[in-house]
Design a protein around this motif. Structure first.
Motif, PDB file in Angstrom:
ATOM      1  N   TYR A 101      -6.281   1.471  -1.824  1.00 27.76           N
ATOM      2  CA  TYR A 101      -7.088   0.502  -1.101  1.00 27.76           C
ATOM      3  C   TYR A 101      -8.069  -0.228  -2.017  1.00 27.76           C
ATOM      4  O   TYR A 101      -8.443  -1.372  -1.740  1.00 27.76           O
ATOM      5  CB  TYR A 101      -7.859   1.190   0.029  1.00 27.76           C
ATOM      6  CG  TYR A 101      -6.989   1.690   1.154  1.00 27.76           C
ATOM      7  CD1 TYR A 101      -6.492   0.812   2.114  1.00 27.76           C
ATOM      8  CD2 TYR A 101      -6.664   3.040   1.264  1.00 27.76           C
ATOM      9  CE1 TYR A 101      -5.694   1.271   3.162  1.00 27.76           C
ATOM     10  CE2 TYR A 101      -5.867   3.506   2.291  1.00 27.76           C
ATOM     11  CZ  TYR A 101      -5.385   2.617   3.233  1.00 27.76           C
ATOM     12  OH  TYR A 101      -4.590   3.077   4.262  1.00 27.76           O
ATOM     13  N   LYS A 102      -8.495   0.424  -3.070  1.00 28.93           N
ATOM     14  CA  LYS A 102      -9.444  -0.207  -3.997  1.00 28.93           C
ATOM     15  C   LYS A 102      -8.829  -1.452  -4.630  1.00 28.93           C
ATOM     16  O   LYS A 102      -9.428  -2.531  -4.583  1.00 28.93           O
ATOM     17  CB  LYS A 102      -9.866   0.781  -5.085  1.00 28.93           C
ATOM     18  CG  LYS A 102     -10.929   0.240  -6.052  1.00 28.93           C
ATOM     19  CD  LYS A 102     -11.378   1.318  -7.024  1.00 28.93           C
ATOM     20  CE  LYS A 102     -12.545   0.823  -7.890  1.00 28.93           C
ATOM     21  NZ  LYS A 102     -12.195  -0.334  -8.728  1.00 28.93           N
ATOM     22  N   THR A 103      -7.636  -1.312  -5.201  1.00 22.23           N
ATOM     23  CA  THR A 103      -6.962  -2.479  -5.787  1.00 22.23           C
ATOM     24  C   THR A 103      -6.631  -3.499  -4.713  1.00 22.23           C
ATOM     25  O   THR A 103      -6.766  -4.718  -4.926  1.00 22.23           O
ATOM     26  CB  THR A 103      -5.687  -2.049  -6.522  1.00 22.23           C
ATOM     27  OG1 THR A 103      -6.034  -1.155  -7.576  1.00 22.23           O
ATOM     28  CG2 THR A 103      -4.951  -3.250  -7.095  1.00 22.23           C
ATOM     29  N   ALA A 104      -6.232  -3.023  -3.542  1.00 26.38           N
ATOM     30  CA  ALA A 104      -5.882  -3.935  -2.450  1.00 26.38           C
ATOM     31  C   ALA A 104      -7.079  -4.767  -2.006  1.00 26.38           C
ATOM     32  O   ALA A 104      -6.908  -5.891  -1.512  1.00 26.38           O
ATOM     33  CB  ALA A 104      -5.325  -3.152  -1.270  1.00 26.38           C
ATOM     34  N   SER A 105      -8.275  -4.245  -2.177  1.00 24.24           N
ATOM     35  CA  SER A 105      -9.471  -4.992  -1.785  1.00 24.24           C
ATOM     36  C   SER A 105      -9.967  -5.916  -2.887  1.00 24.24           C
ATOM     37  O   SER A 105     -10.648  -6.907  -2.616  1.00 24.24           O
ATOM     38  CB  SER A 105     -10.596  -4.025  -1.398  1.00 24.24           C
ATOM     39  OG  SER A 105     -11.040  -3.286  -2.535  1.00 24.24           O
TER      40      SER A 105
ATOM     41  N   LEU B 226       0.822  -1.209   0.000  1.00 29.81           N
ATOM     42  CA  LEU B 226       0.000   0.000   0.000  1.00 29.81           C
ATOM     43  C   LEU B 226       0.858   1.261   0.000  1.00 29.81           C
ATOM     44  O   LEU B 226       0.570   2.222  -0.727  1.00 29.81           O
ATOM     45  CB  LEU B 226      -0.951  -0.010   1.199  1.00 29.81           C
ATOM     46  CG  LEU B 226      -2.180  -0.912   1.014  1.00 29.81           C
ATOM     47  CD1 LEU B 226      -2.858  -1.182   2.351  1.00 29.81           C
ATOM     48  CD2 LEU B 226      -3.162  -0.288   0.023  1.00 29.81           C
ATOM     49  N   LEU B 227       1.934   1.266   0.784  1.00 30.98           N
ATOM     50  CA  LEU B 227       2.822   2.430   0.794  1.00 30.98           C
ATOM     51  C   LEU B 227       3.556   2.594  -0.530  1.00 30.98           C
ATOM     52  O   LEU B 227       3.892   3.716  -0.932  1.00 30.98           O
ATOM     53  CB  LEU B 227       3.821   2.314   1.941  1.00 30.98           C
ATOM     54  CG  LEU B 227       3.234   2.510   3.344  1.00 30.98           C
ATOM     55  CD1 LEU B 227       4.269   2.168   4.408  1.00 30.98           C
ATOM     56  CD2 LEU B 227       2.746   3.953   3.539  1.00 30.98           C
ATOM     57  N   GLY B 228       3.787   1.489  -1.220  1.00 35.21           N
ATOM     58  CA  GLY B 228       4.463   1.550  -2.508  1.00 35.21           C
ATOM     59  C   GLY B 228       3.538   1.779  -3.678  1.00 35.21           C
ATOM     60  O   GLY B 228       3.993   1.908  -4.826  1.00 35.21           O
TER      61      GLY B 228
ATOM     62  N   SER C 205      -1.355 -12.220  -5.413  1.00 28.12           N
ATOM     63  CA  SER C 205      -1.222 -11.808  -6.809  1.00 28.12           C
ATOM     64  C   SER C 205      -0.475 -10.483  -6.912  1.00 28.12           C
ATOM     65  O   SER C 205       0.316 -10.270  -7.834  1.00 28.12           O
ATOM     66  CB  SER C 205      -2.602 -11.674  -7.461  1.00 28.12           C
ATOM     67  OG  SER C 205      -3.249 -12.926  -7.534  1.00 28.12           O
ATOM     68  N   ARG C 206      -0.715  -9.595  -5.965  1.00 26.75           N
ATOM     69  CA  ARG C 206      -0.023  -8.303  -5.956  1.00 26.75           C
ATOM     70  C   ARG C 206       1.429  -8.448  -5.503  1.00 26.75           C
ATOM     71  O   ARG C 206       2.298  -7.670  -5.888  1.00 26.75           O
ATOM     72  CB  ARG C 206      -0.737  -7.322  -5.005  1.00 26.75           C
ATOM     73  CG  ARG C 206      -2.123  -6.915  -5.429  1.00 26.75           C
ATOM     74  CD  ARG C 206      -2.755  -5.944  -4.444  1.00 26.75           C
ATOM     75  NE  ARG C 206      -3.422  -6.589  -3.338  1.00 26.75           N
ATOM     76  CZ  ARG C 206      -3.191  -6.352  -2.065  1.00 26.75           C
ATOM     77  NH1 ARG C 206      -2.235  -5.490  -1.703  1.00 26.75           N
ATOM     78  NH2 ARG C 206      -3.861  -6.971  -1.109  1.00 26.75           N
TER      79      ARG C 206
END
Length: 345
Positions: free
Chosen positions: A87-91, A80-82, A97-98
């Motif tokens: 947050y949308k993609t993280a959810s 997230l910091l990078g 995969s990320r």
């Protein structure tokens, strides 16, 4: 391609029989690597050079840990910091995969190091519907191809020790975050985790697992060599060495340290929001952090605990018997006498 510089030897036959009896996910046996005698599955012999010669990029970000040291929490924070706190993609996109775990993915056409070929065949047989079959096939797809095609900064997770990773990892310009955790909490977390996953398939009780751990006979051991090797490189400008205990004690301070290391500017409001996102009560319920593969039939024991368990420090006291406490105290004292590394209280 550089020659792999470490000797790889089979574990002695008696020890191998004992380990195969306890760890059912491995069907062939184990090897020990280099002077530290890193314990790895037999398939590593074929893949050692691939990992060692993996092409590092200056804009890579790696998280390196001994298993069960706060890896998943650190991955989410770092990603997230990078990625501008997306947050949308993280959810929507699962963490694995990320931020792929290279030991559980195929490399140069070879099946994953941590998934025995027979276990992979069992998973293929058990998961015949299209969606589950696709997840099995993803594990067989060469990660090197996927990462070679990535155009932006790559995020990579590994439990392999620095000793066997690309020799230019700390000089190529990329960022490496190493996280260490008190080994007594590590061993308890590892016991529950390895009972959960059939890839490891631990079938013994906790005292037997503790005995394997202290004798450097669990995967990626020796624990002390793994941690102290990284501790000795903590002053590298491209490494950030963190203690899990410090992260959970003061999440906001840890976020600021990681942001500074990555060169990311964050406001206090953003720090507070990320700390809330990473709080164990929220984090444990986040479906995006569990691997896609957990939906596969036959991979996870039905009665096993959650992927993210308690996330606290000092929980080892709930599992250790009085006899093991005495053993552990002596073991800790002996190994800490050889290093200036000290775990936060």
């Amino acid at each position: 391609m550089s020659a792999f510089p470490h000797q790889i030897v089979d574990v002695d036959s008696a020890t191998n029989r004992e380990l195969l009896h306890l760890f059912h996910g491995e069907r062939t046996g184990f090897v020990q690597v280099g002077r530290s005698r890193w314990l790895l599955p037999s398939k590593y012999r074929r893949m050692a050079g691939d990992f060692y010669n993996f092409r590092v990029r200056p804009d890579d970000t790696w998280v390196v840990t001994f298993p069960r040291s706060g890896t998943t929490l650190t991955q989410e924070m770092v990603w997230l910091l990078g990625n501008n706190l997306d947050y949308k993609t993280a959810s929507e996109v699962r963490l694995n995969s990320r931020f792929p775990f290279i030991e559980t993915r195929a490399v140069h056409g070879r099946f994953p190091m941590l998934i025995h070929d027979e276990v992979l065949k069992d998973l293929q047989d058990l998961n015949q519907d299209s969606s589950r079959r696709a997840r099995v096939e993803q594990m067989s797809r060469p990660l090197t191809e996927e990462l070679d095609q990535a155009t932006s900064g790559r995020f990579i997770k590994t439990h392999l020790p620095l000793d066997v990773l690309p020799p230019d990892l700390l000089t190529a310009g990329c960022k490496v975050v190493y996280v260490a955790r008190n080994p007594l909490d590590v061993v308890v977390s590892g016991y529950h985790h390895n009972r959960r996953f059939e890839l490891v398939g631990y079938k013994g009780d906790f005292p037997k697992y503790w005995n394997c751990f202290k004798k450097d006979l669990v995967m990626f051991s020796p624990y002390w060599a793994h941690v102290t090797e990284a501790w000795g490189k903590r002053h590298s400008p491209n490494m950030l060495f963190l203690f899990y205990e410090d992260i959970v004690k003061d999440m906001r301070a840890a976020i600021r340290r990681v942001a500074d290391f990555l060169g990311t500017q964050v406001t206090e409001e953003q720090v507070a929001a990320l700390a809330a996102h990473l709080h164990i009560d929220t984090f444990r319920k986040n479906p995006a952090i569990e691997p896609n593969s957990q939906r596969l039939v036959g991979l996870v024991n039905q009665d096993a605990q959650d992927f993210v368990r308690k996330g606290k420090t000092g929980g080892w006291t709930e599992e250790f018997t009085p006899e093991i406490v005495v053993e552990a105290e002596n073991w800790m004292k002996e190994n800490l006498s050889k290093t200036d590394l000290r775990f936060p209280l």
